[in-house]
Design an enzyme around this catalytic site. Structure first.
Site, PDB file in Angstrom:
ATOM      1  N   HIS A   1     -17.473  41.280  57.189  1.00  0.00           N
ATOM      2  CA  HIS A   1     -18.449  41.790  58.134  1.00  0.00           C
ATOM      3  C   HIS A   1     -17.758  42.801  59.044  1.00  0.00           C
ATOM      4  O   HIS A   1     -17.602  42.573  60.231  1.00  0.00           O
ATOM      5  CB  HIS A   1     -19.064  40.645  58.945  1.00  0.00           C
ATOM      6  CG  HIS A   1     -19.639  39.549  58.082  1.00  0.00           C
ATOM      7  ND1 HIS A   1     -19.937  38.298  58.555  1.00  0.00           N
ATOM      8  CD2 HIS A   1     -19.974  39.531  56.766  1.00  0.00           C
ATOM      9  CE1 HIS A   1     -20.440  37.555  57.569  1.00  0.00           C
ATOM     10  NE2 HIS A   1     -20.467  38.281  56.473  1.00  0.00           N
TER      11      HIS A   1
HETATM   12  C1  LIG Z   1     -17.567  37.748  49.764  1.00  0.00           C
HETATM   13  C2  LIG Z   1     -18.643  38.313  50.632  1.00  0.00           C
HETATM   14  C3  LIG Z   1     -19.598  37.475  51.197  1.00  0.00           C
HETATM   15  C4  LIG Z   1     -20.599  37.997  52.012  1.00  0.00           C
HETATM   16  N1  LIG Z   1     -21.536  37.147  52.503  1.00  0.00           N
HETATM   17  C5  LIG Z   1     -22.495  37.614  53.330  1.00  0.00           C
HETATM   18  C6  LIG Z   1     -23.496  36.748  53.861  1.00  0.00           C
HETATM   19  O1  LIG Z   1     -23.570  35.572  53.539  1.00  0.00           O
HETATM   20  N2  LIG Z   1     -24.396  37.250  54.729  1.00  0.00           N
HETATM   21  C7  LIG Z   1     -24.395  38.548  55.101  1.00  0.00           C
HETATM   22  O2  LIG Z   1     -25.232  38.931  55.923  1.00  0.00           O
HETATM   23  N3  LIG Z   1     -23.480  39.415  54.574  1.00  0.00           N
HETATM   24  C8  LIG Z   1     -22.544  38.976  53.695  1.00  0.00           C
HETATM   25  N4  LIG Z   1     -21.629  39.846  53.153  1.00  0.00           N
HETATM   26  C9  LIG Z   1     -21.732  41.281  53.488  1.00  0.00           C
HETATM   27  C10 LIG Z   1     -22.684  42.037  52.558  1.00  0.00           C
HETATM   28  O3  LIG Z   1     -22.217  41.988  51.246  1.00  0.00           O
HETATM   29  C11 LIG Z   1     -22.769  43.482  53.022  1.00  0.00           C
HETATM   30  O4  LIG Z   1     -23.254  43.494  54.353  1.00  0.00           O
HETATM   31  C12 LIG Z   1     -23.729  44.351  52.208  1.00  0.00           C
HETATM   32  O5  LIG Z   1     -23.412  44.340  50.859  1.00  0.00           O
HETATM   33  C13 LIG Z   1     -23.650  45.769  52.749  1.00  0.00           C
HETATM   34  O6  LIG Z   1     -24.431  46.653  51.998  1.00  0.00           O
HETATM   35  P1  LIG Z   1     -23.978  48.181  51.845  1.00  0.00           P
HETATM   36  O7  LIG Z   1     -25.005  48.826  51.006  1.00  0.00           O
HETATM   37  O8  LIG Z   1     -23.673  48.723  53.186  1.00  0.00           O
HETATM   38  O9  LIG Z   1     -22.582  48.104  51.076  1.00  0.00           O
HETATM   39  P2  LIG Z   1     -22.338  47.656  49.561  1.00  0.00           P
HETATM   40  O10 LIG Z   1     -23.376  46.705  49.134  1.00  0.00           O
HETATM   41  O11 LIG Z   1     -20.935  47.229  49.448  1.00  0.00           O
HETATM   42  O12 LIG Z   1     -22.533  48.985  48.738  1.00  0.00           O
HETATM   43  C14 LIG Z   1     -21.705  50.119  48.914  1.00  0.00           C
HETATM   44  C15 LIG Z   1     -21.510  50.795  47.568  1.00  0.00           C
HETATM   45  O13 LIG Z   1     -20.936  52.077  47.762  1.00  0.00           O
HETATM   46  C16 LIG Z   1     -19.987  52.313  46.758  1.00  0.00           C
HETATM   47  N5  LIG Z   1     -19.043  53.345  47.222  1.00  0.00           N
HETATM   48  C17 LIG Z   1     -18.153  53.252  48.239  1.00  0.00           C
HETATM   49  N6  LIG Z   1     -17.452  54.379  48.375  1.00  0.00           N
HETATM   50  C18 LIG Z   1     -17.913  55.224  47.425  1.00  0.00           C
HETATM   51  C19 LIG Z   1     -17.571  56.554  47.054  1.00  0.00           C
HETATM   52  N7  LIG Z   1     -16.612  57.245  47.699  1.00  0.00           N
HETATM   53  N8  LIG Z   1     -18.231  57.128  46.023  1.00  0.00           N
HETATM   54  C20 LIG Z   1     -19.201  56.442  45.348  1.00  0.00           C
HETATM   55  N9  LIG Z   1     -19.557  55.177  45.659  1.00  0.00           N
HETATM   56  C21 LIG Z   1     -18.927  54.579  46.694  1.00  0.00           C
HETATM   57  C22 LIG Z   1     -19.351  50.965  46.553  1.00  0.00           C
HETATM   58  O14 LIG Z   1     -18.696  50.881  45.313  1.00  0.00           O
HETATM   59  C23 LIG Z   1     -20.545  50.032  46.677  1.00  0.00           C
HETATM   60  O15 LIG Z   1     -21.160  49.782  45.435  1.00  0.00           O
HETATM   61  C24 LIG Z   1     -20.627  39.367  52.305  1.00  0.00           C
HETATM   62  C25 LIG Z   1     -19.673  40.214  51.739  1.00  0.00           C
HETATM   63  C26 LIG Z   1     -18.693  39.701  50.904  1.00  0.00           C
HETATM   64  C27 LIG Z   1     -17.712  40.622  50.300  1.00  0.00           C
END
Ligand SMILES: Cc1cc2nc3c(=O)[nH]c(=O)nc-3n(C[C@H](O)[C@H](O)[C@H](O)COP(=O)(O)OP(=O)(O)OC[C@H]3O[C@@H](n4cnc5c(N)ncnc54)[C@H](O)[C@@H]3O)c2cc1C
Ligand code: SF4
Lengths: 589, 248
Positions: free
Chosen positions: A516
């Site tokens: 987080h």
């Molecule tokens: C083990 C774990 C447990 C979690 N448990 C919880 C929970 O219980 N409750 C909760 O609220 N949150 C939890 N989280 C957090 C949650 O996963 C994230 O808040 C959420 O996935 C964020 O969404 P996002 O779209 O911002 O990022 P992401 O879902 O990570 O997506 C970002 C994407 O961008 C891609 N990317 C990055 N840089 C580049 C680049 N330069 N070029 C192309 N692509 C790129 C990445 O590969 C990824 O696929 C957890 C996270 C983890 C790792």
């Protein structure tokens, strides 16, 4: 030389949770959208199936689904007077990669933030006076209220199918739900999950002490559910391989189960995986994004022109992408000026081990990522901070996620770390120990920030992100106080022995805490202290939207993703209903 | 059996002459007959000396007792050997660009060694350390002496060809626990003995019907990934028949 591709209406940097949601909203509005995802394509079938998915070594210990840090790492130091060094193995936090992002292998603990989180600075001042918070804290208001966010939370939770029990529908309190939550328009889409044994013991003990236990809102579904996109989810099996794993049962809400199949069928959408975006390209005057440059799996460079760029690459990567692209002013901790990288925050975690007698079978392996029972009595500003010297708080809960034995083999304090006595203690306590989580807020502090590392590079020769972070004293005081309350609840659970203490500094990257990571591209109404406006539109580059937990000015007690999803829907609505009609800054600075 | 206190050992360890005078008595009283290597087949990474050291050390970390097999019978040395011989040993998922500089503990592992290099150097250093004291090879020492030596690694900062002793010990202990508790397909946890010992169901993963039977004694035998090589495919009750176009 980069190959220049034909211009599209919008390009998504990252196809994780945010990318998938924005892809869907923008194609639905008729835009031609390209999604660029650096990782591999991956789907429930065939990639996430058992029994291979139930491999603790591969996924928990070796971090099989996480960002490959031989290519991209983060450097870290506690204080600005130290040399930051690369995090050579992920431990403390685990950035995801691949189609669906970290939301593939999250737990699914799904909470709304409260009004006192969104209006942290003004409500703290109102209730306790302007001098109450430590002077180094750079907490601020988000520029939105809980009421502004409610429709977007509602829509996101119905996309996920969250299982829970509402505590406040339209101002009417509901017994058994969270009495502290702000009013929601309707109940959760699905009822709460079954309550495991340890959680039931916690519920009883917490209620006895006068607290208000409720089922943790969960995106591991309690029953079959069809979401508004027509996607069907199934019932969670309590498989015990959830956090850090993908769900084989279509029971955990993730881009693959809630939205991606719909998006991928849309002829307006083009997905390119193994496409590593290197930078956002700008017009000469740096006021407009012209598109992005990316490298494919074979190392070929492409330029993808676009009228609109959506950066949804996870909090840490969002910050780095702005810095690599020269967008906005980097934060300078000496002067306090500049905004990109400012207000990096995290989560202040501690835990309490509750050791039972040998007749009490906790069965820790019969769990899911988000099952369990919690109390919000010490969350945010739900209790009077007047007598305490801190702001913020924590939820406390029995929210064990698994009994996988490489990482879970609890022994009471004083047990040797190996040898016959250790082995006997593991056998004695494995099935008779429960763990309480104290999930605490994290205040922004002027000394904590993100910038580019001067030394270490990624596989493409670009500077790594540098993290400078330690727990503010405020947060350590908060953790000590709330963990003390958790220990009392643990004792009341009928335990033989209880062991737990508040989080201690310094922050270390050698121990998992949470993924987080927040802040760095903060949202707000004042551009001198924020990177994006309240629609998540860049103050500097008006056809760029930056979305993720990087928008949080400080982190709340609760997990971030419900808020990330709600922000994504809020931004999408602003883009579709206002921005597209007359592109340009939606808020005048 | 002569008991030797930890303080006593450190005194011994400090001076080779002291060690010389004390060691024989201990060996005479407590040395177990060296057991033949329990691993099956050829080692992929370790040389025979290293394998004997690893077998002896891991067995002290997780000894055989009434609870269940020790590390050796569970196949932990085989597990470690395979890990070090493979991608992980070669530095998979380890950011490996320099410059290399020692950091604070909070900054984590900062040595230039891959796991394979780390073990090779440290094992050589550990052997030389005991040779220097003329105590005989680690694997021939009686159990309590082996424990004291392992403790000296755990708490020690001595340099084992560039590897601080405690870092080597931590890696050894971590790999031992991994091998003991991971799925048997990786070479350790033979017959799922550790899972049976603690009551962990292994790769089996469907507890919907049991989770609310609070306190139930779970007695089913565990399942390894290898028990179901063909896999089970969960087909989605796919429902997204409509095209992407839907009213907002
Ligand atoms: C083990 C774990 C447990 C979690 N448990 C919880 C929970 O219980 N409750 C909760 O609220 N949150 C939890 N989280 C957090 C949650 O996963 C994230 O808040 C959420 O996935 C964020 O969404 P996002 O779209 O911002 O990022 P992401 O879902 O990570 O997506 C970002 C994407 O961008 C891609 N990317 C990055 N840089 C580049 C680049 N330069 N070029 C192309 N692509 C790129 C990445 O590969 C990824 O696929 C957890 C996270 C983890 C790792
Ligand atoms: S615990 Fe439930 S939601 Fe999580 S992976 Fe297992 S079946 Fe899926």
């Amino acid at each position: 030389m980069a190959t220049k591709l034909a211009e599209v209406d919008a390009v998504l940097v990252g196809v994780g949770l945010v990318g998938t949601m924005l892809g869907r909203e923008l194609t639905r509005a008729g835009l031609k959208v390209v999604g660029l995802e650096r990782g591999r394509p991956q789907f429930t079938v065939p990639d996430f199936q058992g029994p291979q998915m139930h491999d603790e070594l591969r996924y928990s210990v070796r971090k099989g689904l996480m960002q490959d840090n031989t290519k991209e790492a983060v450097t870290f130091r506690n204080r600005a007077d130290q040399v930051a060094l690369p995090i050579r193995r992920w431990e403390s936090f685990l950035p995801g990669t691949g189609l669906g992002g970290a939301a593939v292998h999250w737990n699914g603990q799904t909470y709304r933030f409260q009004d006192s989180d969104f209006r942290m600075r003004s409500l703290t001042t109102e209730r306790y006076g302007a001098r109450f918070a430590d002077p180094g804290l750079t907490i601020q208001d988000w520029g939105v209220t809980a009421a502004d966010m409610e429709p977007h939370y509602d829509r996101f939770e119905y996309l996920l199918g969250v299982s829970g029990l509402a505590g406040n529908i339209g101002g009417k309190k509901i017994a058994g739900g969270n009495p502290f939550e702000d009013a929601r328009r309707r109940g959760y889409p699905t009822p709460p999950m079954k309550e495991p044994y340890g959680s039931a013991l916690f519920r009883k003990a917490a209620a006895q002490q006068g607290y208000h236990p409720f089922p943790q809102p969960s995106s591991n579904l309690s029953q079959p559910y069809t979401n508004p996109e027509g996607m069907q989810l199934s019932t969670c099996m309590f498989c015990g391989y959830c956090e850090r794993y993908a769900c084989e049962h279509y029971a955990k809400s993730s881009p693959q189960t809630i939205l991606l199949p719909v998006l991928l069928k849309d002829p307006h959408f083009t997905l390119r995986t193994q496409a590593q975006v290197l930078r956002i390209n700008l017009s000469k005057d740096k006021r407009q994004a012209t598109g992005v440059t990316y490298v494919d799996a074979a190392g070929r460079e492409f330029e993808q022109p676009a009228k609109l760029v959506v950066l949804g690459s996870f909090a840490l990567n969002n910050v780095r992408m702005l810095l690599l692209s020269g967008i906005g002013t980097p934060y300078d901790p000496r002067s306090g000026q500049g905004t990109v990288g400012r207000n990096y925050a995290y989560q202040t975690m501690s835990s309490v081990q509750v050791f039972f007698d040998e007749k009490t079978n906790i069965n820790p392996f019969m769990r899911s990522g988000a099952c369990g029972t919690v109390i919000a009595d010490f969350v945010g500003d739900n209790f009077d901070h007047g007598p305490h010297k801190f702001i913020g708080g924590a939820y406390v809960g029995e929210v064990m996620t698994n009994g996988r034995p490489i990482e879970f083999h609890p022994t009471p304090p004083g047990t040797p770390s190996w040898g016959g006595k250790w082995k006997s203690a593991v056998v004695r306590h494995y099935n008779h120990t429960s763990v309480l989580n104290v999930h605490g807020s994290s205040m922004a502090h002027r000394a904590n920030y993100l910038d580019l590392d001067p030394t270490y590079k990624d596989a493409w020769g670009l500077p790594l992100l540098r993290m400078t972070f330690d727990f503010p004293a405020n947060d350590l005081r908060m953790s000590a106080y709330v963990t003390g309350k958790a220990v009392e609840i643990g004792r009341a659970m009928g335990a033989r022995q209880v062991n737990g203490a508040g989080r201690k500094g310094p922050y270390t990257v050698t121990q998992y805490q949470t993924t987080h990571n927040t802040g760095g591209t903060v949202m707000g109404a004042d551009r001198s202290t924020s990177v994006v406006n309240c629609y998540l539109q860049s103050w500097d580059v008006s056809n760029l939207f930056v979305i993720g937990a990087s928008n949080f000015p400080q982190n709340a007690s609760y997990n971030p993703t419900d808020t990330v999803g709600a922000l994504a829907y809020m931004a999408a609505e602003a883009i579709v209903q206002r921005y597209l009609k007359s592109p340009g800054p939606m808020v005048q600075a | 059996m002569t008991k030797i206190s930890r303080r006593g050992f450190f005194k011994l360890a400090g001076g080779a002459t002291a060690a010389l005078t004390q060691a024989p008595a201990l060996v005479a009283q407590a040395a177990p007959a060296p057991t033949p290597a329990a691993h099956s087949g050829a080692a992929l990474f370790f040389n025979p000396d290293e394998m004997r050291w690893i077998e002896a050390a891991t067995e002290r970390l997780i000894p055989e007792d009434d609870n269940g097999p020790g590390a050796r019978a569970a196949g932990v040395p085989v597990y470690i050997d395979r890990q070090l011989a493979g991608a992980w040993g070669a530095g998979e998922r380890l950011y490996r660009s320099g410059p290399w500089q020692p950091g604070d503990a909070s900054q984590g592992y900062q040595l230039p060694f891959t796991p394979a290099e780390l073990f090779r150097n440290a094992l050589r250093g550990a052997r030389e350390e005991l040779q220097g004291r003329k105590q005989g090879a680690f694997e021939t020492l009686p159990g309590p002496r082996q424990d004291l030596y392992l403790e000296s690694l755990q708490n020690g900062k001595q340099d084992l060809h560039g590897v601080p002793a405690h870092v080597f010990f931590e890696s050894l202990l971590a790999l031992t626990i991994e091998g003991y508790f991971s799925d048997p397909v990786y070479g350790g946890n033979k017959d799922m003995a550790s899972w049976k010992m603690i009551g962990f169901p292994g790769a089996y993963a469907s507890f919907y019907d049991l989770v609310d039977q609070h306190g139930v004694a779970y007695t089913r035998a565990p399942i390894s990934m290898g028990d179901n090589g063909a896999g089970v495919i969960h087909l989605h009750p796919v429902s997204t028949q409509h095209s992407g176009k839907r009213g907002a």
